[in-house]
Design a protein around this motif. Structure first.
Motif, PDB file in Angstrom:
ATOM      1  N   LEU A  33      -5.875  -3.861   5.643  1.00  0.00           N
ATOM      2  CA  LEU A  33      -5.700  -2.408   5.671  1.00  0.00           C
ATOM      3  C   LEU A  33      -6.711  -1.743   6.597  1.00  0.00           C
ATOM      4  CD1 LEU A  33      -4.979  -1.738   1.885  1.00  0.00           C
ATOM      5  CD2 LEU A  33      -3.350  -1.756   3.784  1.00  0.00           C
ATOM      6  N   ASP A  34      -7.911  -2.311   6.674  1.00  0.00           N
ATOM      7  CA  ASP A  34      -8.900  -1.758   7.599  1.00  0.00           C
ATOM      8  C   ASP A  34      -8.434  -1.920   9.042  1.00  0.00           C
ATOM      9  OD1 ASP A  34     -10.487  -1.007   5.508  1.00  0.00           O
ATOM     10  OD2 ASP A  34     -11.803  -2.771   5.611  1.00  0.00           O
ATOM     11  N   PRO A  90      -8.030  -8.968  -3.426  1.00  0.00           N
ATOM     12  CA  PRO A  90      -8.178  -7.593  -2.925  1.00  0.00           C
ATOM     13  C   PRO A  90      -9.021  -7.513  -1.656  1.00  0.00           C
ATOM     14  CG  PRO A  90      -8.467  -7.673  -5.313  1.00  0.00           C
ATOM     15  CD  PRO A  90      -8.397  -9.086  -4.845  1.00  0.00           C
ATOM     16  N   ALA A  91      -9.991  -8.397  -1.518  1.00  0.00           N
ATOM     17  CA  ALA A  91     -10.826  -8.362  -0.308  1.00  0.00           C
ATOM     18  C   ALA A  91      -9.995  -8.702   0.927  1.00  0.00           C
ATOM     19  CB  ALA A  91     -11.988  -9.343  -0.453  1.00  0.00           C
ATOM     20  N   LYS A 113      -6.772  -8.237   1.294  1.00  0.00           N
ATOM     21  CA  LYS A 113      -5.880  -7.103   1.564  1.00  0.00           C
ATOM     22  C   LYS A 113      -6.655  -5.949   2.203  1.00  0.00           C
ATOM     23  CE  LYS A 113      -2.914  -8.216  -2.412  1.00  0.00           C
ATOM     24  NZ  LYS A 113      -2.421  -7.749  -3.734  1.00  0.00           N
ATOM     25  N   ARG A 114      -7.876  -5.720   1.745  1.00  0.00           N
ATOM     26  CA  ARG A 114      -8.675  -4.620   2.304  1.00  0.00           C
ATOM     27  C   ARG A 114      -8.980  -4.861   3.772  1.00  0.00           C
ATOM     28  NH1 ARG A 114      -8.546   0.046   2.331  1.00  0.00           N
ATOM     29  NH2 ARG A 114      -8.151  -0.169   0.081  1.00  0.00           N
ATOM     30  N   GLU A 115      -9.230  -6.108   4.157  1.00  0.00           N
ATOM     31  CA  GLU A 115      -9.471  -6.397   5.569  1.00  0.00           C
ATOM     32  C   GLU A 115      -8.243  -6.076   6.412  1.00  0.00           C
ATOM     33  OE1 GLU A 115     -10.669 -10.433   5.927  1.00  0.00           O
ATOM     34  OE2 GLU A 115     -12.561 -10.174   4.835  1.00  0.00           O
ATOM     35  N   GLN A 139       0.817  -1.206   0.000  1.00  0.00           N
ATOM     36  CA  GLN A 139       0.000   0.000   0.000  1.00  0.00           C
ATOM     37  C   GLN A 139       0.859   1.268   0.000  1.00  0.00           C
ATOM     38  OE1 GLN A 139      -3.052   0.515  -0.430  1.00  0.00           O
ATOM     39  NE2 GLN A 139      -3.760   2.362   0.640  1.00  0.00           N
ATOM     40  N   THR A 160      -4.011  -5.234  -7.710  1.00  0.00           N
ATOM     41  CA  THR A 160      -5.057  -6.178  -8.129  1.00  0.00           C
ATOM     42  C   THR A 160      -4.499  -7.335  -8.940  1.00  0.00           C
ATOM     43  OG1 THR A 160      -5.471  -4.863 -10.115  1.00  0.00           O
ATOM     44  CG2 THR A 160      -6.797  -4.348  -8.164  1.00  0.00           C
ATOM     45  N   ALA A 176      -5.961   0.760   9.825  1.00  0.00           N
ATOM     46  CA  ALA A 176      -6.406   2.093   9.419  1.00  0.00           C
ATOM     47  C   ALA A 176      -5.931   3.189  10.367  1.00  0.00           C
ATOM     48  CB  ALA A 176      -7.930   2.133   9.318  1.00  0.00           C
TER      49      ALA A 176
END
Length: 673
Positions: free
Chosen positions: A505-506, A498-499, A501-503, A390, A492, A509
């Protein structure tokens, strides 16, 4: 009938031998070699002459197919088996690698055709089946189906062929022998160990070459400049293609490995594959790619090109010569495919095997501190990798016209620059290199891969790879799960979803996504890491002498039997000396009729062996006289007769004179035979 039966047995065994090579073509070629050998049977009326000529033609043909410009014929022929044993398993169906199989099948089939014995087909099938088992490590017939089929076919011949040809009743011993063979095969399959089998590849040291190959990483900018040019075409599953995986970083550039060997014949990689892998096979047609690197999928396990070499640790394929447009080959490889849940708690190796992948000679403090702050709050290696992906991507843009390079200075400009050329902009080279260097500084084993991401399939099922599709991406190694790709350019690409990775990063945060400036007043360098230690090239080795000595065993055995036979004749006095003369006549192709007396035989050969006349007279007196006669000169005369016969026979009869087994079968109960 006997010939058809023998050919059928060898056809089954030769088709089974084709399992050691890729595709159907080897099976057809080996079956054709059997048919050619049996078709030569009418030529083998003068057994030794024709067999020798056919053997010479076979060896000359083998040399013509496998020869190289710099190697002598003997070296080429002796190198056939070692080359096959150091090729991929199964071996590519190239002419050079097919030659040893064709030679073996042809010679075995020729021997069986000439022998015309009931046991010859069984022995020939056993030789071919054993060769298949050694070449494939027993994988060609794991359940013994082919072995059982061969035994039944041999048994059928033993039971039927002689009965049909001779028109007599079937001997009772034949069924018992067949049942005994079947029982022995069944017992062997039950009690023989299935693990720890003999592996002939361990006897041959694989040729490991030191190749001065250059990294294709700087060519990314060139390929981007010719974005519409077709580099290659691919047919097969949608998978990323790899040119090379670069693991050695000097602080100025990424360096390709230099030691390469045959696929499947070199040592295991320093970091093992993951627990979950996906295997796929693709067909590649080279366009304007150039260079020596062969595009492959994952870790290559088989390639249809002879001469292709692999770096075991990276899985990078290289061809000794330049790629040419139109070159087509098939390559099979496996890719690590862990689930997202597997990576959440995965660890990374920290032992000596991973040192190569975390080495950063002379790492600047600015990069080390930047990475440390980027992963603040990350609790697992996977979270650190996602955070670094990121921060490298954030506020930076891909630019095909950005300056090339992956040195510390170029990466500092890419990450921290403001107004200079290449600040916060770069090609895939800078994105991948920045991620790999930052990840190494926080203990993650990484490498940079140059290759091509998947492109959509065309209407004809072919994927056209162009210059604009060339890219680079970093990979991180996780214990038990292998090498996992990341995509700091877009986030991507292939790899974790991606899902997932998003978890991550959340959860992170609350941590600033990226430091915006390098730390103030950094020291010039961080602590240098240990230099990269490359394994030394193993010494060159040739074929083991034990394999070369195997064909000499029957020759030495016949020579020993003939020597013992000659000693017994010498001890037998005059009768033995005359029998020695009759043996010499047999070897010279002048066997007399059974009704001829010794003096008559001596008279026929007196022109070139005058010693035969007095020796024949001695033999007559010894055989028909009132008492035994002792003649001390009898053996000397027999030796002189033998020497006279050898001088007048053709060279090919002298070639086999000392090892011809026929005198061992001749009966010596009458001196006048």
């Amino acid at each position: 009938m006997r010939i058809a039966w023998g050919a059928s047995v060898l056809l089954v065994a030769s088709v089974h031998l084709g399992a050691g090579w890729q595709g159907v073509l080897p099976r057809l070629v080996f079956a054709g070699a059997v048919l050619v050998a049996f078709a030569c049977l009418p030529l083998v009326r003068w057994a030794k002459v024709s067999a020798l000529v056919l053997l010479g033609f076979a060896l000359v043909g083998a040399y013509a197919v496998a020869r190289t410009d710099e190697a002598a014929p003997a070296s080429v022929l002796l190198d056939l088996v070692p080359r096959l044993l150091t090729a991929a398993r199964p071996a590519p169906a190239t002419p050079t690698l097919l030659v040893p199989g064709v030679l073996l099948v042809f010679l075995v089939a020729l021997a069986v055709a000439v022998a015309r014995s009931s046991f010859a087909p069984a022995l020939g099938a056993a030789v071919l089946y054993t060769a298949t088992a050694l070449l494939t490590a027993g994988r060609a017939d794991p359940h013994g189906v082919v072995a059982l089929a061969l035994v039944l076919l041999v048994a059928l011949g033993w039971l039927v062929v002689d009965r049909i040809e001779a028109g007599r009743r079937l001997p009772l011993g034949r069924p018992a022998a067949v049942l005994g063979v079947l029982g022995a095969v069944t017992l062997s399959a039950t009690v023989l160990p299935s693990a720890g089998a003999f592996e002939p590849r361990e006897l041959v040291r694989p040729p490991v070459s030191d190749m001065a190959v250059t990294s294709p990483l700087p060519r990314l900018a060139f390929w981007a400049g010719i974005g519409d040019t077709e580099l290659l075409r691919v047919r097969g599953p949608e998978r990323p293609l790899r040119l090379v995986a670069l693991a050695d970083y000097t602080g100025a550039t990424w360096r390709a490995a230099s030691l390469y060997g045959p696929i499947g014949a070199v040592a295991d990689p320093d970091l093992p594959p993951g627990a979950r892998v996906s295997e796929s096979t693709i067909e590649v047609t080279v366009g304007a790619l150039g260079g020596t690197w062969l595009p492959a999928v994952g870790r290559p396990s088989a390639v249809s090109l002879d001469g292709a070499a692999v770096d075991t640790d990276s899985g990078s394929l290289v061809l000794p010569g330049e790629l040419t447009p139109g070159l087509r080959y098939d390559v099979t490889g496996s890719t690590d495919t862990p689930d997202d849940a597997d990576l959440l708690t995965a660890t990374v190796p920290t032992g000596p095997a991973a040192r190569r992948y975390v080495t950063l000679p002379g790492l600047p403090f600015s990069l080390a501190e930047y990475a440390r702050k980027a992963v603040a709050g990350a609790s697992t290696p996977y979270e650190k990798a996602v955070a670094l992906e990121q921060v490298v991507r954030l506020d930076r843009k891909p630019d095909v016209e950005a300056p090339v390079g992956s040195s510390y200075a170029r990466l500092e400009t890419f990450l921290f620059g403001t107004t200079e050329s290449g600040a916060n902009a770069g090609t895939a080279e800078q994105f991948a290199s920045a991620f790999a260097v930052l990840a190494r500084s926080v203990g993650l084993p990484t490498r940079v891969v140059v290759g091509f991401q998947p492109v959509p399939e065309g209407p004809d099922g072919v994927r056209v790879i162009r210059g604009s599709d060339a890219t680079a991406w970093p990979e991180v190694y996780f214990d038990r799960w292998g090498w996992v790709p990341f995509d700091p350019v877009s986030g991507t690409g292939s790899g974790p979803s991606p899902a997932s990775k998003r978890e991550v990063l959340d959860r992170l945060a609350s941590i600033p996504p990226s430091p915006t400036t390098p730390p103030s007043a950094p020291p010039p360098l961080a602590q240098p890491a240990a230099p990269v230690a490359l394994p030394p090239a193993p010494p060159a080795g040739g074929p083991p002498f034990v394999l070369l000595a195997v064909p000499l065993v029957p020759v030495l055995l016949l020579l020993a039997l003939r020597t013992g036979h000659r000693v017994r004749l010498r001890r037998a006095g005059v009768a033995g000396a005359w029998s020695y003369v009759l043996d010499s006549l047999l070897l010279a192709g002048r066997t007399p009729r059974r009704d001829r007396a010794a003096p008559d035989i001596a008279h026929d050969i007196a022109g070139f062996a005058p010693s035969a006349v007095p020796l024949a007279a001695m033999a007559d007196r010894s055989a028909f006289g009132p008492s035994a006669v002792v003649e001390p000169d009898a053996w000397r005369l027999a030796v002189e007769v033998r020497a006279g016969l050898r001088r007048v026979v053709p060279w090919y009869r002298r070639l086999f004179w000392s090892v011809d087994p026929r005198p061992l079968r001749r009966h010596h109960n009458r001196v006048t035979r």
